[in-house]
Scaffold this motif. Structure first.
Motif, PDB file in Angstrom:
ATOM      1  N   HIS A 270      42.901  50.760  46.132  1.00  0.00           N
ATOM      2  CA  HIS A 270      41.706  49.921  46.231  1.00  0.00           C
ATOM      3  C   HIS A 270      40.767  50.164  45.053  1.00  0.00           C
ATOM      4  O   HIS A 270      40.092  49.245  44.579  1.00  0.00           O
ATOM      5  CB  HIS A 270      40.979  50.186  47.550  1.00  0.00           C
ATOM      6  CG  HIS A 270      40.263  51.502  47.609  1.00  0.00           C
ATOM      7  ND1 HIS A 270      40.925  52.697  47.814  1.00  0.00           N
ATOM      8  CD2 HIS A 270      38.939  51.815  47.465  1.00  0.00           C
ATOM      9  CE1 HIS A 270      40.051  53.690  47.814  1.00  0.00           C
ATOM     10  NE2 HIS A 270      38.845  53.181  47.598  1.00  0.00           N
ATOM     11  N   ALA A 271      40.728  51.408  44.530  1.00  0.00           N
ATOM     12  CA  ALA A 271      39.878  51.707  43.379  1.00  0.00           C
ATOM     13  C   ALA A 271      40.451  51.071  42.118  1.00  0.00           C
ATOM     14  O   ALA A 271      39.696  50.566  41.271  1.00  0.00           O
ATOM     15  CB  ALA A 271      39.743  53.217  43.204  1.00  0.00           C
ATOM     16  N   ASN A 272      41.798  51.099  41.964  1.00  0.00           N
ATOM     17  CA  ASN A 272      42.424  50.421  40.829  1.00  0.00           C
ATOM     18  C   ASN A 272      42.113  48.931  40.838  1.00  0.00           C
ATOM     19  O   ASN A 272      41.770  48.333  39.808  1.00  0.00           O
ATOM     20  CB  ASN A 272      43.943  50.606  40.866  1.00  0.00           C
ATOM     21  CG  ASN A 272      44.374  52.015  40.555  1.00  0.00           C
ATOM     22  OD1 ASN A 272      44.600  52.800  41.457  1.00  0.00           O
ATOM     23  ND2 ASN A 272      44.480  52.354  39.284  1.00  0.00           N
ATOM     24  N   ALA A 273      42.261  48.320  42.024  1.00  0.00           N
ATOM     25  CA  ALA A 273      42.008  46.887  42.135  1.00  0.00           C
ATOM     26  C   ALA A 273      40.538  46.568  41.864  1.00  0.00           C
ATOM     27  O   ALA A 273      40.204  45.565  41.234  1.00  0.00           O
ATOM     28  CB  ALA A 273      42.407  46.393  43.525  1.00  0.00           C
ATOM     29  N   ALA A 274      39.635  47.446  42.343  1.00  0.00           N
ATOM     30  CA  ALA A 274      38.202  47.232  42.133  1.00  0.00           C
ATOM     31  C   ALA A 274      37.838  47.289  40.662  1.00  0.00           C
ATOM     32  O   ALA A 274      37.044  46.479  40.165  1.00  0.00           O
ATOM     33  CB  ALA A 274      37.398  48.278  42.914  1.00  0.00           C
ATOM     34  N   LEU A 275      38.428  48.261  39.936  1.00  0.00           N
ATOM     35  CA  LEU A 275      38.179  48.352  38.507  1.00  0.00           C
ATOM     36  C   LEU A 275      38.687  47.095  37.799  1.00  0.00           C
ATOM     37  O   LEU A 275      38.027  46.563  36.898  1.00  0.00           O
ATOM     38  CB  LEU A 275      38.862  49.591  37.926  1.00  0.00           C
ATOM     39  CG  LEU A 275      38.732  49.779  36.412  1.00  0.00           C
ATOM     40  CD1 LEU A 275      37.266  49.914  35.999  1.00  0.00           C
ATOM     41  CD2 LEU A 275      39.529  50.998  35.950  1.00  0.00           C
ATOM     42  N   GLY A 276      39.859  46.607  38.222  1.00  0.00           N
ATOM     43  CA  GLY A 276      40.394  45.390  37.622  1.00  0.00           C
ATOM     44  C   GLY A 276      39.484  44.198  37.838  1.00  0.00           C
ATOM     45  O   GLY A 276      39.243  43.411  36.928  1.00  0.00           O
ATOM     46  N   ILE A 277      38.954  44.061  39.064  1.00  0.00           N
ATOM     47  CA  ILE A 277      38.051  42.940  39.361  1.00  0.00           C
ATOM     48  C   ILE A 277      36.754  43.072  38.571  1.00  0.00           C
ATOM     49  O   ILE A 277      36.277  42.116  37.942  1.00  0.00           O
ATOM     50  CB  ILE A 277      37.757  42.881  40.870  1.00  0.00           C
ATOM     51  CG1 ILE A 277      39.029  42.498  41.637  1.00  0.00           C
ATOM     52  CG2 ILE A 277      36.639  41.880  41.167  1.00  0.00           C
ATOM     53  CD1 ILE A 277      38.887  42.623  43.139  1.00  0.00           C
ATOM     54  N   GLY A 278      36.171  44.264  38.573  1.00  0.00           N
ATOM     55  CA  GLY A 278      34.900  44.465  37.886  1.00  0.00           C
ATOM     56  C   GLY A 278      35.021  44.296  36.386  1.00  0.00           C
ATOM     57  O   GLY A 278      34.211  43.613  35.751  1.00  0.00           O
ATOM     58  N   PHE A 279      36.059  44.901  35.815  1.00  0.00           N
ATOM     59  CA  PHE A 279      36.226  44.873  34.363  1.00  0.00           C
ATOM     60  C   PHE A 279      36.696  43.510  33.873  1.00  0.00           C
ATOM     61  O   PHE A 279      36.178  42.976  32.893  1.00  0.00           O
ATOM     62  CB  PHE A 279      37.226  45.962  33.946  1.00  0.00           C
ATOM     63  CG  PHE A 279      37.347  46.140  32.463  1.00  0.00           C
ATOM     64  CD1 PHE A 279      36.483  46.983  31.784  1.00  0.00           C
ATOM     65  CD2 PHE A 279      38.313  45.466  31.734  1.00  0.00           C
ATOM     66  CE1 PHE A 279      36.586  47.154  30.407  1.00  0.00           C
ATOM     67  CE2 PHE A 279      38.428  45.622  30.368  1.00  0.00           C
ATOM     68  CZ  PHE A 279      37.559  46.472  29.703  1.00  0.00           C
ATOM     69  N   SER A 280      37.703  42.942  34.559  1.00  0.00           N
ATOM     70  CA  SER A 280      38.303  41.690  34.080  1.00  0.00           C
ATOM     71  C   SER A 280      37.541  40.454  34.521  1.00  0.00           C
ATOM     72  O   SER A 280      37.355  39.526  33.737  1.00  0.00           O
ATOM     73  CB  SER A 280      39.755  41.598  34.562  1.00  0.00           C
ATOM     74  OG  SER A 280      40.531  42.640  34.022  1.00  0.00           O
TER      75      SER A 280
END
Length: 447
Positions: A270-280
């Motif tokens: 969930h943290a990986n996905a959150a970073l992807g959403i926030g960054f991308s």
């Protein structure tokens, strides 16, 4: 008597003012947003495949940024030289520089195809991905590297147009590319059943069409021919100027790899996905605004220096600073007040949504500094002072690794600690680069 092809008339040196700056900055911001739109499209359509696929897309973006660093060797190196040749009204030198840079791009493509496809599993392990997320990442990266030519050429074509004083062609080309990507991505992911492989194919196929059109337009404007695609003794100079920018981008990507390995991935998918959403998805919309202003300022500064007007190059920074401030404040307010609603568009998973919302609210505190940093980077890079950009970026980016781990685990802040580590180092970079521009040494160097 030998016949010479007629060259397009050289544009006059732009007068100092907000209008010529915005004429470059606005199209540049829009086409950078369109470029980042590929990541947003991927994040949106991949969510229906699996959380693991979304985590793979979100994490793999830092591999893409890493290989983008190799593109910068040519794009960031050729850009200031093309700007100076344009400012000095030397179309022959400009055409030779562009042809040699394109020759280098073809060599780089062949190298990346081999290294990328063989090294995809190594990249995935470096990201800290495991199980199905690792498998999805391998498939995505192998496909991306096998079709990498359009990715290599895109930033070089963009820099060529911008540093000749025209941001409209890249804007049109990126609009076409993203439109094709929006159509192709769901077709290849879902209708064709290719999943994450379809996302990679859609991205590079769409880019390939726009790159072909861009090359045809450059040929028409500069008189570029296939005979110009050869070494002429300038490639080393191009690589020397581009190397600090490329190394800075490479270290930026490797820092995020290390963050993923040491701090983000241990917290869960969930943290990986959150970073992807926030960054991308989120910063993928605001960063292009800052970067567009940076590109516009770089083009003006480079052409003013080529015309022996360092006074106008310096004034470009002060003229653009209030505009950068407004953009930064607008991004901060958007992240803070609309972060929860925006991140909710990209996930139905409660844990992912909560972590992504925290990212948005915390990163709101650094958007103003990020805008200032981008403007300073543009002025320095446009002058060819890429070494200063490197030394005032990379050490602070590296500091993020231990600082994020310290805040996330020993001090117990978890994911918010990682996001605050990003903020604190952004403040330092903005202050140092702003000081370097104010000092003014960049206006006197010869790249």
């Amino acid at each position: 008597m030998a016949k010479h092809k007629r060259q397009a008339p050289q544009p006059p040196l732009p007068p100092l003012g907000l209008k010529p700056l915005l004429a470059l900055a606005i199209p540049s911001a829009v086409f950078t947003l369109l470029t980042n739109g590929f990541r947003i499209v991927d994040q949106y359509f991949i969510q229906d495949v699996s959380v693991e696929a979304q985590a793979a897309i979100g994490s793999s973006v830092f591999v893409v940024i890493f290989i983008y660093a190799t593109f910068e060797l040519l794009a960031a190196g050729a850009g200031p030289l093309i700007a100076r040749a344009t400012g000095a009204h030397d179309p022959i030198a400009r055409r030779a520089l562009l042809g040699e840079a394109l020759f280098g791009a073809l060599l780089l493509t062949m190298l990346l195809m081999v290294i990328g496809t063989l090294g995809a599993p190594l990249f995935t392990r470096a990201l800290g991905l495991e199980g199905q997320a690792a498998s999805e990442s391998n498939r995505y990266l192998c496909t991306l590297f096998l079709t990498v030519l359009p990715l290599v050429l895109t930033p070089l074509i963009d820099q060529a147009f911008i540093n000749m004083g025209s941001a409209r062609p890249p804007l049109i080309l990126h609009a076409l590319s993203l439109s094709l990507n929006i159509i192709l991505t769901p077709l290849l992911i879902h209708s064709a059943g290719l999943g994450i492989v379809g996302a990679a194919l859609a991205s590079n196929l769409a880019r390939g069409i726009s790159v072909g059109l861009g090359l045809l337009l450059l040929k028409r404007i500069t008189g570029l021919t296939l005979k110009d695609l050869k070494p002429r003794g300038q490639l080393r100079r191009i690589l020397r100027i581009g190397a600090p920018m490329a190394l800075g981008t490479a270290f930026f990507a490797m820092v995020y790899w290390a963050l993923l390995k040491t701090s983000v991935s241990p917290l869960g998918a969930h943290a990986n996905a959150a970073l992807g959403i926030g960054f991308s998805a989120l910063e993928g919309c605001t960063w292009p605004l800052f970067h567009g202003l940076s590109l516009g300022a770089a083009s003006l500064a480079g052409r003013y220096l080529g015309a022996q007007r360092p006074d106008l190059a310096r004034q470009t920074f002060y003229m653009a600073l209030p505009f950068a401030t407004l953009l930064g404040l607008a991004a901060s307010l958007t992240f803070f007040f609309a972060g929860e609603a925006l991140t909710g568009l990209f996930t139905d998973d409660r844990a992912v949504h909560q972590a992504a919302t925290e990212y948005a609210v915390i990163l709101a505190a650094s958007q103003l500094f990020l805008a200032w940093e981008a403007l300073s980077t543009g002025i320095l890079a446009g002058a060819g002072d890429t070494r200063t950009v490197f030394w005032y970026s990379t050490p602070f980016n590296l500091l993020r690794i231990p600082l994020a781990w310290l805040l996330a685990f020993p001090l117990g802040f978890g994911a918010p600690g990682i996001w605050w580590a990003i903020n604190l180092t952004t403040y330092a970079k903005a202050i140092c680069k702003g000081w370097a521009v104010w000092r003014g040494r960049w206006a006197t160097i010869e790249p």
